[in-house]
Design an enzyme around this catalytic site. Structure first.
Site, PDB file in Angstrom:
ATOM      1  N   SER A 138       0.844  -1.200   0.000  1.00 16.34           N
ATOM      2  CA  SER A 138       0.000   0.000   0.000  1.00 16.34           C
ATOM      3  C   SER A 138       0.880   1.251   0.000  1.00 16.34           C
ATOM      4  O   SER A 138       1.969   1.252   0.578  1.00 16.34           O
ATOM      5  CB  SER A 138      -0.881  -0.009   1.255  1.00 16.34           C
ATOM      6  OG  SER A 138      -1.363   1.286   1.521  1.00 16.34           O
ATOM      7  N   GLN A 191       0.550  -0.398  -4.847  1.00 13.29           N
ATOM      8  CA  GLN A 191      -0.769   0.252  -4.918  1.00 13.29           C
ATOM      9  C   GLN A 191      -0.582   1.743  -4.702  1.00 13.29           C
ATOM     10  O   GLN A 191       0.214   2.177  -3.868  1.00 13.29           O
ATOM     11  CB  GLN A 191      -1.685  -0.333  -3.829  1.00 13.29           C
ATOM     12  CG  GLN A 191      -3.056   0.328  -3.727  1.00 13.29           C
ATOM     13  CD  GLN A 191      -3.077   1.481  -2.716  1.00 13.29           C
ATOM     14  OE1 GLN A 191      -2.299   1.491  -1.762  1.00 13.29           O
ATOM     15  NE2 GLN A 191      -3.954   2.447  -2.924  1.00 13.29           N
ATOM     16  N   TYR A 248      -2.437   5.614  -4.008  1.00 12.27           N
ATOM     17  CA  TYR A 248      -3.526   6.565  -3.773  1.00 12.27           C
ATOM     18  C   TYR A 248      -3.154   7.862  -4.480  1.00 12.27           C
ATOM     19  O   TYR A 248      -2.041   8.004  -5.016  1.00 12.27           O
ATOM     20  CB  TYR A 248      -3.699   6.808  -2.271  1.00 12.27           C
ATOM     21  CG  TYR A 248      -4.504   5.729  -1.572  1.00 12.27           C
ATOM     22  CD1 TYR A 248      -5.730   5.308  -2.074  1.00 12.27           C
ATOM     23  CD2 TYR A 248      -4.048   5.157  -0.383  1.00 12.27           C
ATOM     24  CE1 TYR A 248      -6.471   4.327  -1.420  1.00 12.27           C
ATOM     25  CE2 TYR A 248      -4.783   4.175   0.272  1.00 12.27           C
ATOM     26  CZ  TYR A 248      -6.002   3.767  -0.255  1.00 12.27           C
ATOM     27  OH  TYR A 248      -6.729   2.799   0.391  1.00 12.27           O
ATOM     28  N   THR A 296      -5.932   2.754  -6.935  1.00 14.94           N
ATOM     29  CA  THR A 296      -7.185   2.563  -6.202  1.00 14.94           C
ATOM     30  C   THR A 296      -8.122   3.738  -6.471  1.00 14.94           C
ATOM     31  O   THR A 296      -7.793   4.887  -6.183  1.00 14.94           O
ATOM     32  CB  THR A 296      -6.899   2.451  -4.694  1.00 14.94           C
ATOM     33  OG1 THR A 296      -6.098   1.287  -4.478  1.00 14.94           O
ATOM     34  CG2 THR A 296      -8.182   2.332  -3.883  1.00 14.94           C
ATOM     35  N   ARG A 312     -14.782   4.143   9.976  1.00 13.70           N
ATOM     36  CA  ARG A 312     -14.687   2.719  10.336  1.00 13.70           C
ATOM     37  C   ARG A 312     -15.049   2.630  11.812  1.00 13.70           C
ATOM     38  O   ARG A 312     -14.252   2.983  12.698  1.00 13.70           O
ATOM     39  CB  ARG A 312     -13.281   2.200  10.094  1.00 13.70           C
ATOM     40  CG  ARG A 312     -12.789   2.532   8.704  1.00 13.70           C
ATOM     41  CD  ARG A 312     -12.414   1.347   7.879  1.00 13.70           C
ATOM     42  NE  ARG A 312     -12.266   1.759   6.491  1.00 13.70           N
ATOM     43  CZ  ARG A 312     -11.132   2.224   5.938  1.00 13.70           C
ATOM     44  NH1 ARG A 312     -10.034   2.302   6.657  1.00 13.70           N
ATOM     45  NH2 ARG A 312     -11.099   2.589   4.677  1.00 13.70           N
ATOM     46  N   LYS A 339      -8.205  -0.562  -9.357  1.00  6.79           N
ATOM     47  CA  LYS A 339      -8.830  -1.255  -8.213  1.00  6.79           C
ATOM     48  C   LYS A 339     -10.100  -0.530  -7.794  1.00  6.79           C
ATOM     49  O   LYS A 339     -10.095   0.692  -7.613  1.00  6.79           O
ATOM     50  CB  LYS A 339      -7.845  -1.307  -7.045  1.00  6.79           C
ATOM     51  CG  LYS A 339      -8.373  -2.024  -5.812  1.00  6.79           C
ATOM     52  CD  LYS A 339      -7.238  -2.359  -4.857  1.00  6.79           C
ATOM     53  CE  LYS A 339      -7.708  -3.153  -3.661  1.00  6.79           C
ATOM     54  NZ  LYS A 339      -8.167  -2.310  -2.560  1.00  6.79           N
ATOM     55  N   HIS A 343     -13.399  -2.752  -1.486  1.00  5.42           N
ATOM     56  CA  HIS A 343     -12.493  -2.401  -0.401  1.00  5.42           C
ATOM     57  C   HIS A 343     -12.782  -3.264   0.829  1.00  5.42           C
ATOM     58  O   HIS A 343     -12.577  -2.844   1.967  1.00  5.42           O
ATOM     59  CB  HIS A 343     -12.631  -0.911  -0.065  1.00  5.42           C
ATOM     60  CG  HIS A 343     -11.316  -0.224   0.188  1.00  5.42           C
ATOM     61  ND1 HIS A 343     -10.605   0.404  -0.783  1.00  5.42           N
ATOM     62  CD2 HIS A 343     -10.594  -0.059   1.327  1.00  5.42           C
ATOM     63  CE1 HIS A 343      -9.493   0.929  -0.269  1.00  5.42           C
ATOM     64  NE2 HIS A 343      -9.468   0.663   1.003  1.00  5.42           N
ATOM     65  N   ARG A 358     -15.019  -1.777   3.650  1.00  4.93           N
ATOM     66  CA  ARG A 358     -14.457  -0.766   4.555  1.00  4.93           C
ATOM     67  C   ARG A 358     -14.830   0.658   4.175  1.00  4.93           C
ATOM     68  O   ARG A 358     -14.529   1.593   4.912  1.00  4.93           O
ATOM     69  CB  ARG A 358     -12.929  -0.899   4.588  1.00  4.93           C
ATOM     70  CG  ARG A 358     -12.466  -2.136   5.328  1.00  4.93           C
ATOM     71  CD  ARG A 358     -11.005  -2.393   5.094  1.00  4.93           C
ATOM     72  NE  ARG A 358     -10.123  -1.405   5.660  1.00  4.93           N
ATOM     73  CZ  ARG A 358      -9.647  -1.419   6.911  1.00  4.93           C
ATOM     74  NH1 ARG A 358     -10.024  -2.361   7.733  1.00  4.93           N
ATOM     75  NH2 ARG A 358      -8.818  -0.496   7.332  1.00  4.93           N
TER      76      ARG A 358
HETATM   77  C1  LIG Z   1      -6.390  -3.108   7.306  1.00  9.24           C
HETATM   78  C2  LIG Z   1      -6.701  -2.857   5.857  1.00  9.24           C
HETATM   79  C3  LIG Z   1      -6.087  -1.801   5.207  1.00  9.24           C
HETATM   80  C4  LIG Z   1      -6.352  -1.564   3.856  1.00  9.24           C
HETATM   81  N1  LIG Z   1      -5.666  -0.573   3.202  1.00  9.24           N
HETATM   82  C5  LIG Z   1      -5.806  -0.430   1.863  1.00  9.24           C
HETATM   83  C6  LIG Z   1      -4.968   0.470   1.138  1.00  9.24           C
HETATM   84  O1  LIG Z   1      -4.093   1.125   1.702  1.00  9.24           O
HETATM   85  N2  LIG Z   1      -5.169   0.565  -0.203  1.00  9.24           N
HETATM   86  C7  LIG Z   1      -6.135  -0.150  -0.873  1.00  9.24           C
HETATM   87  O2  LIG Z   1      -6.285  -0.016  -2.087  1.00  9.24           O
HETATM   88  N3  LIG Z   1      -6.923  -1.042  -0.198  1.00  9.24           N
HETATM   89  C8  LIG Z   1      -6.764  -1.196   1.132  1.00  9.24           C
HETATM   90  N4  LIG Z   1      -7.526  -2.124   1.807  1.00  9.24           N
HETATM   91  C9  LIG Z   1      -8.491  -2.959   1.060  1.00  9.24           C
HETATM   92  C10 LIG Z   1      -7.810  -4.252   0.551  1.00  9.24           C
HETATM   93  O3  LIG Z   1      -6.846  -3.955  -0.418  1.00  9.24           O
HETATM   94  C11 LIG Z   1      -8.810  -5.226  -0.065  1.00  9.24           C
HETATM   95  O4  LIG Z   1      -9.529  -4.597  -1.092  1.00  9.24           O
HETATM   96  C12 LIG Z   1      -9.787  -5.804   0.962  1.00  9.24           C
HETATM   97  O5  LIG Z   1      -9.162  -6.038   2.198  1.00  9.24           O
HETATM   98  C13 LIG Z   1     -10.355  -7.101   0.426  1.00  9.24           C
HETATM   99  O6  LIG Z   1     -11.318  -7.619   1.278  1.00  9.24           O
HETATM  100  P1  LIG Z   1     -11.029  -8.770   2.372  1.00  9.24           P
HETATM  101  O7  LIG Z   1     -10.320  -8.073   3.491  1.00  9.24           O
HETATM  102  O8  LIG Z   1     -12.376  -9.238   2.752  1.00  9.24           O
HETATM  103  O9  LIG Z   1     -10.175  -9.812   1.728  1.00  9.24           O
HETATM  104  C14 LIG Z   1      -7.278  -2.373   3.152  1.00  9.24           C
HETATM  105  C15 LIG Z   1      -7.901  -3.436   3.832  1.00  9.24           C
HETATM  106  C16 LIG Z   1      -7.610  -3.685   5.152  1.00  9.24           C
HETATM  107  C17 LIG Z   1      -8.280  -4.856   5.832  1.00  9.24           C
END
Ligand SMILES: Cc1cc2nc3c(=O)[nH]c(=O)nc-3n(C[C@H](O)[C@H](O)[C@H](O)COP(=O)(O)O)c2cc1C
Length: 410
Positions: free
Chosen positions: A130, A151, A153, A181, A190, A277, A301, A304
């Site tokens: 990330s 990845q 932002y 993303t 959250r 993404k 995501h 989230r």
């Molecule tokens: C703790 C955490 C931090 C995340 N940070 C990012 C991020 O910095 N950039 C991003 O594109 N997605 C981020 N995501 C989303 C993940 O890349 C991914 O899309 C998502 O976790 C997939 O779902 P799952 O956790 O059910 O496997 C984050 C997810 C989690 C759990």
């Protein structure tokens, strides 16, 4: 970019090791890793990795929709151990499962970034760093030279100076893909993070300290590694910037989600595979393909950002149909088993990623957790393919599937 084609490591091809079989007695599924992580981690650390937006209903929808996909098997054809190695963007990977980008995973388990990267390299599966991780691009490339993706932002100030520089740094160390993303246009709340007292920058509150003191292995890992930092940004904000100022710097530089005009500009400077993404709508798929993107990452995501989206498995068929073979389809959000991986691939995904599952592995088992999570995925994929009577992932697409909740655009 150096497009080295590699074979899956012998260990992955050979099937489950004796050590894995032994660990399976304690952690037979990813669900068990999650339950153990819940017990073993300080409450705030578990919530940081496990929680979503609102009342976690988006997370539940992803899970429920995946659970509802049924595959009709065929029997009577003897088969050996199905292979799990796949090719993506000219690279050979050990299995079609990768680690999704996660910002500040060091809150969930100190040093998570490096542990995830090293495990991915061992198994030859993709590791996505990330932008806002605790490890720099250069360190990630050292730990995961063959499987490292970056990845991004959006950092629009000064004509995207930081974003373009991050991209050049990734190219310089041989990143295998760039992931832009698009699905974080605004900040959302959250809920469990807020209730746990997690802030940006991360600071220990007295309540968190009390929780951490009850978890000796977490404390020991924390003492070794310290508070997660934003390692990619020291180059721009300065080496001696404290966490507070760093956080302000990043907030000041970032802004909204990438526009399609931005994507076109990154396409011009990044020569390797470009993945978008957060693609949920077929017209966004079309747009990304028109701009020359090679990968469409269907993702919400992991629940989230907003609760009211369709489950990604329900959005997947629309994106697959729109792409019609012109781009690779990546999939995540809610994946908790090798069966889920096969479900997504049977519905047209070329590759699957997971986020939380790997954090649960870390929370349950510490540094050995990501290896076990990957092995669980691979073992379950093999069992699923064998059980539905197909030789490989492509053949799984021919299996009759019941998937009643697919999102249809009228
Ligand atoms: C703790 C955490 C931090 C995340 N940070 C990012 C991020 O910095 N950039 C991003 O594109 N997605 C981020 N995501 C989303 C993940 O890349 C991914 O899309 C998502 O976790 C997939 O779902 P799952 O956790 O059910 O496997 C984050 C997810 C989690 C759990």
């Amino acid at each position: 970019m150096n497009e080295k084609v590699m074979e899956a490591p012998a260990a992955v091809q050979a099937g489950p090791s004796a050590a894995f079989r032994e660990t399976l007695r304690t952690y037979p599924t990813i669900y068990h890793l999650r339950e153990c992580a819940r017990r073993r981690l300080p409450g705030f650390a578990f919530d940081a990795g496990d929680g979503g937006v609102g009342a976690d209903k988006g997370i539940a929808r992803n899970w429920n929709a995946l659970d509802a996909v049924e595959l009709l098997p065929r029997y009577g054809v003897a088969k050996g151990l199905p292979p799990t190695g796949v090719e993506l963007f000219g690279q050979r990977y050990g299995a079609p499962i990768g680690i999704a980008p996660m910002g500040s995973p060091g809150i969930v388990w100190p040093d998570a970034d490096a542990l995830l990267a090293k495990a991915a390299q061992r198994a030859r599966v993709p590791y996505t760093l990330s932008t806002v991780s605790g490890m720099s691009i250069e360190e990630a490339a050292k730990h995961a030279p063959d499987v490292f993706w970056l990845q991004l932002y959006r950092f629009p100030r000064n004509e995207h100076a930081i974003g373009f520089d991050l991209t050049r740094r990734a190219a310089a160390v041989g990143a295998k893909a760039l992931v832009m993303t698009l699905d974080v246009p605004v900040r959302t709340t959250r809920t469990r993070e807020v209730l746990s007292g997690i802030s940006s920058p991360f600071r220990f509150t007295p309540k968190m300290i009390m929780q951490a003191l009850g978890c000796p292995s977490y404390c020991a890992a924390f003492l070794r590694n310290g508070i997660p930092r934003f390692a990619n940004f020291t180059k721009y904000a300065g080496d001696n910037v404290g966490l507070n100022d760093m956080s302000k710097f990043i907030q000041g530089e970032s802004g909204g989600a990438f526009t399609w005009e931005d994507v076109a500009r990154y396409r011009d400077i990044w020569r390797g595979p470009l993945i978008i993404k957060g693609v949920m709508h077929p017209e966004d798929a079309e747009r990304a393909i028109a701009l020359g993107c090679e990968g469409l990452h269907v993702s919400n995501h992991g629940g989230r950002q907003i609760e009211g989206l369709p489950a990604t498995i329900d959005a997947l068929p629309g994106v697959v149909a729109a792409a019609n073979g012109r781009a690779k389809i990546l999939f995540d959000s809610g994946v908790r088993s090798g069966l889920d991986v096969v479900r997504a691939m049977a519905l047209g995904a070329d590759f699957v990623l997971a986020g939380k599952a790997f954090l649960w592995g870390l929370g349950a088992m510490g540094e050995r957790g990501p290896d076990h999570t990957i092995e669980l995925f691979i073992d379950e994929m093999r069992a699923t393919l064998g059980q539905i009577g197909v030789r490989d992932f492509l053949a799984a697409r021919k299996v009759p599937i019941r998937h009643n909740s697919a999102f249809r655009i009228a």
